[in-house]
Enzyme design. Sequence first.
Site, PDB file in Angstrom:
ATOM      1  N   ASP B  61       0.765  -1.098  -0.007  1.00  0.00           N
ATOM      2  CA  ASP B  61       0.035  -0.112   0.117  1.00  0.00           C
ATOM      3  C   ASP B  61       0.768   1.315   0.037  1.00  0.00           C
ATOM      4  O   ASP B  61       0.245   2.368  -0.635  1.00  0.00           O
ATOM      5  CB  ASP B  61      -0.728   0.004   1.160  1.00  0.00           C
ATOM      6  CG  ASP B  61      -2.095   0.556   0.998  1.00  0.00           C
ATOM      7  OD1 ASP B  61      -3.352   0.449   1.675  1.00  0.00           O
ATOM      8  OD2 ASP B  61      -2.190   1.429  -0.014  1.00  0.00           O
ATOM      9  N   ILE B  64       1.193   2.604  -3.373  1.00  0.00           N
ATOM     10  CA  ILE B  64       0.079   2.941  -4.311  1.00  0.00           C
ATOM     11  C   ILE B  64      -0.328   4.140  -3.961  1.00  0.00           C
ATOM     12  O   ILE B  64      -0.649   4.478  -2.615  1.00  0.00           O
ATOM     13  CB  ILE B  64      -1.124   1.779  -3.961  1.00  0.00           C
ATOM     14  CG1 ILE B  64      -0.724   0.400  -4.156  1.00  0.00           C
ATOM     15  CG2 ILE B  64      -2.449   2.081  -4.569  1.00  0.00           C
ATOM     16  CD1 ILE B  64      -1.627  -0.522  -3.938  1.00  0.00           C
ATOM     17  N   GLU B 100      -6.410   2.297   2.077  1.00  0.00           N
ATOM     18  CA  GLU B 100      -6.039   3.745   2.407  1.00  0.00           C
ATOM     19  C   GLU B 100      -6.256   4.838   1.109  1.00  0.00           C
ATOM     20  O   GLU B 100      -5.346   4.617   0.410  1.00  0.00           O
ATOM     21  CB  GLU B 100      -4.622   3.805   3.030  1.00  0.00           C
ATOM     22  CG  GLU B 100      -4.251   2.964   4.284  1.00  0.00           C
ATOM     23  CD  GLU B 100      -2.918   3.038   4.795  1.00  0.00           C
ATOM     24  OE1 GLU B 100      -2.228   3.721   4.265  1.00  0.00           O
ATOM     25  OE2 GLU B 100      -2.714   2.251   5.681  1.00  0.00           O
ATOM     26  N   HIS B 146     -15.187  10.263 -16.660  1.00  0.00           N
ATOM     27  CA  HIS B 146     -16.039  10.922 -17.960  1.00  0.00           C
ATOM     28  C   HIS B 146     -14.990  11.659 -18.858  1.00  0.00           C
ATOM     29  O   HIS B 146     -14.205  12.437 -18.177  1.00  0.00           O
ATOM     30  CB  HIS B 146     -17.027  11.665 -17.405  1.00  0.00           C
ATOM     31  CG  HIS B 146     -18.297  11.108 -16.971  1.00  0.00           C
ATOM     32  ND1 HIS B 146     -19.146  10.231 -18.002  1.00  0.00           N
ATOM     33  CD2 HIS B 146     -18.753  11.179 -15.580  1.00  0.00           C
ATOM     34  CE1 HIS B 146     -19.926   9.782 -16.987  1.00  0.00           C
ATOM     35  NE2 HIS B 146     -20.002  10.415 -15.643  1.00  0.00           N
ATOM     36  N   CYS B 188     -14.801   7.838 -22.344  1.00  0.00           N
ATOM     37  CA  CYS B 188     -15.225   8.056 -23.639  1.00  0.00           C
ATOM     38  C   CYS B 188     -14.099   8.808 -24.591  1.00  0.00           C
ATOM     39  O   CYS B 188     -13.405   9.500 -23.988  1.00  0.00           O
ATOM     40  CB  CYS B 188     -16.532   8.873 -23.719  1.00  0.00           C
ATOM     41  SG  CYS B 188     -17.890   8.294 -22.791  1.00  0.00           S
ATOM     42  N   SER B 216     -20.890   1.412 -19.882  1.00  0.00           N
ATOM     43  CA  SER B 216     -20.854   0.593 -18.539  1.00  0.00           C
ATOM     44  C   SER B 216     -21.388  -0.615 -18.826  1.00  0.00           C
ATOM     45  O   SER B 216     -22.340  -0.874 -19.579  1.00  0.00           O
ATOM     46  CB  SER B 216     -21.430   1.606 -17.354  1.00  0.00           C
ATOM     47  OG  SER B 216     -22.729   2.063 -17.891  1.00  0.00           O
TER      48      SER B 216
END
Lengths: 558, 374
Positions: B61, B64, B100, B146, B188, B216
């Site tokens: 973690d 990340i 986290e 989006h 998109c 989706s």
Amino acid sequence: FRLSSLIGHISTCPSLIGQCCQRHPGSVDEFQEELVIRPLHSGDIYASFQFRTLWDTDFLQEGQKVSHYRLFPKSLGQVLSKFSVRELHISFTQGFWRTMQWGQPFIPSPPGAELWVWFHDTVSDVDGNWKELTNVLSGIFCASLNFIDLTNTVQPSASFKPLGLGNATDHRFLRYATLPREIVCTENLTPWKKLLPCGSKAGLAVLLKSEKLFHSSFHSQAVHIRPVCQDEQCTSKAWELRQTLNVVFDLYTAGQGKKAFRSSIYLNCGKTGELFELSPATPLLSQAVVLGDRRTYSVFDLTRAETFGQLRSLNLLLRWKGDGGEMLRPLLHAERYVAGFGLQTGEIHTVIYNNHPYRAFPVLLMDSVPWYLQLYIHTLTVTSKSRDNKPSYIHYQPAKDRHRPHLLEMLIQLPPHSMTEVTVQFERALLKWTEYTPDPNHGFYVGSSVVSALVPSMVAMSTNFTQDQPLFSSFVPVKEESSYFVRVYTEPLLVNLPTPDFSMPYNVICLTCTVVAVGYGSFYNLLTRTFQVDEPSLPLAKRLANLIRRIRGVPLLT
Amino acid sequence: MELREFINFPGLTFPGLKITLLKPDIFFKQWYSWYSKIHSSHLESPLEVFHNHVYRLGIPDSHIVLMLADDMACNYRNPKPATVFSHKNMELNVYGDDVEVDYRGYEVTVENFLRVLTGRLPPSTPRSKRLLSDDRSNILIYLTGHGGNGFLKFQDSEEISNMELADAFEQMWQKRRYNELLFIIDTCQGASMYERFYSPNLMALASSQVGEDSLSHQPDLGIGVHLMDKYTFYLLEFLEEVHPASQANMNDLFKVCPQSQCVSTPGHRTDLFQRDPGSVLITDFFGSVRKVEITKDTINLTSPVEPPIKRSGSSDIQIESLTYVDQLPVAEIIHQKPKQKDWHPPDGFILGLWTLILLVFFQTYGIKHLKHIF
């Protein structure tokens, strides 16, 4: 008639985990954990976990750098020594504590995130330390505490006295900030659990499962670090790290419990047998006075094998017997709301109730309002029982646009059995378009007001400090027997500021460009265009015919 | 929008036991918008499923960086708080118990994202919020949300353009912040986002070409939003087959989700990448392998730290006991003197005002007449 139960299993702990939480002989760490379960009159269950690590060391001692950490988490220890912190209190809360239905909590906290810190006298740049501290804590707790800056930090002048040892209280070293919008989720619980000596693998922390904890009416997790008395004579200091988790459940909960050092579950009985039945019954009953209320608690000490019985598991079953008796009415209660209409002005009303039948007591009300609600302090009124009530102490620090919020602190004497209303009018400011959040129509939050009071107690409180005192009764130091200190938080406010239409710049540009193009273009053409008469061109046949006619000298075709 | 980065760290050695960390990776992601105001909602949890895959394949973690723009799990509209499911059968809670999130809510902005990539963060930023990569790190970036032709929306109020992204990657290259970078985008017209890249060692994957929409996958009628995008769903299905020792390479990844399944045509770009994609393992970016060497020699450990000696001297000095502070000292508060404000030199306005007054005065009366006035 409602049924609720808490089931605990014990499996044989592997020796490695079992030893983790034990006291090291000769060392100076100590760990204690406790769970208090209190059934509330509204049918909910209030569970309060407290984990306390006591460590006899001095982070701030010159020349001796603390490098060996056992039970005390290293991340917090380094933070304390780097920023010369004397006391640190941070809490993350989801939901609002309903005082009138649930009574007083053991550890109060406002909705959202709250951080208040007392720095040591030796710090020269408190604001710089504060800014760095908030950034470091935002990394430790995975929260957006980096949004705490000078625009929402205040320096209370009389509230939030240190809860730990000390004598000098110069309020220049205190900083308080609250983020009412902060959400609490699994990512905040995970690092909180990692601060415990055994993490979530042993002890009461095994019961802390995020799906159960967040499916509740109220969830609050906090970390409190302060210096405390090491022993009863109180000749030396020790650092205390208290991690508390308060949850109010509405429904069936299940969990697992494992062995840990000095781990106990306290169950508040009230008058046993009257309100509900408890099984298995335990012979250990203790009385404790907390928040002016003497109650009987059934104690399950998890370090003793007898608690677990034959099946090596602890099943607690609480069965309600119909509607309970009367709940003890909380003596102090506060509410807050915004009055007015429209997006220009408004009024903040804070209402404080004193439910004591014959005693009056003073309360200290602290209000921190963001700068974009411009308060008109000349309209401040404090009325009790429809008469003007003049506060004995007022401290007001006006806001500075984009630099500082308003701070209003007042010491008000509440008459017995009365309602006191504090009103102040404000005007809403128009922010710059970059200062709006991505969802400005949701509104802007104003942090809770804090009401601190010494409430007269019906029951004599004990001022002695003992090592065996249960954790939930030893959080706030008790100075006198006849009253106890309580802090009540009001609701946060949500106000709408006048919000511009963010698509307007685009619309304006389109409209303006169109108008300019059509208007100016036409005008330009009219002024600069010249007209000439043009002969229409003839078709081919007629052109050839004209050619021949010219040669012949005859009039041409048109 | 989601962002993911994986980073490789150089080898670290510990005294006594030889452990060489080959490819710990950093996973960096960002998650956007459950209730977007304009489009239909997409609840995307590839973040969390990626989280599980990444954990499973070995990335810790601390490597990340996770950015979630909206709080889905603990939102009051979620009927099961603290849980996010990737499939409507609710078999796997992808939010987990040890997630986290490094950047959440309003912190997820274009500026913060670019600052994390380029490393230009204020000095007080904690380590968990930084991208601590160097020139031997492999980074995986995963973005979803989006978007349109050449941009990706952040928080419904700002956009990041493909040019900005390309410039950020070039800055990273110049500062030697990555060795190889894999960029996956699921929006998109996602292919438009990698059109402008010009730095070496970049490989990119997108869920749809310019002019196409990414769709989706399945709605959850209990919440009322869609749970995942088609491309991400099939990508994750593909990753289920990958294990730490897997030999699957990038060419297999490019074949994920053909048009028959995804409706949109996934695209990829490998011209900037120096190695042949067929020779690049999936685990180069998605996983992390630590090599452990066990040594049979005896190692002498240094003696343990002595517990600090109790300060016996101070107890003679501090005979009087310490006390707690009074929480509400009413008398003290009432008689509290107002805080002495520090003296500041006069403001520019005050100085200007006084200068004006003096000037007018001297102009009116003149210096030589002063003695007659006073």
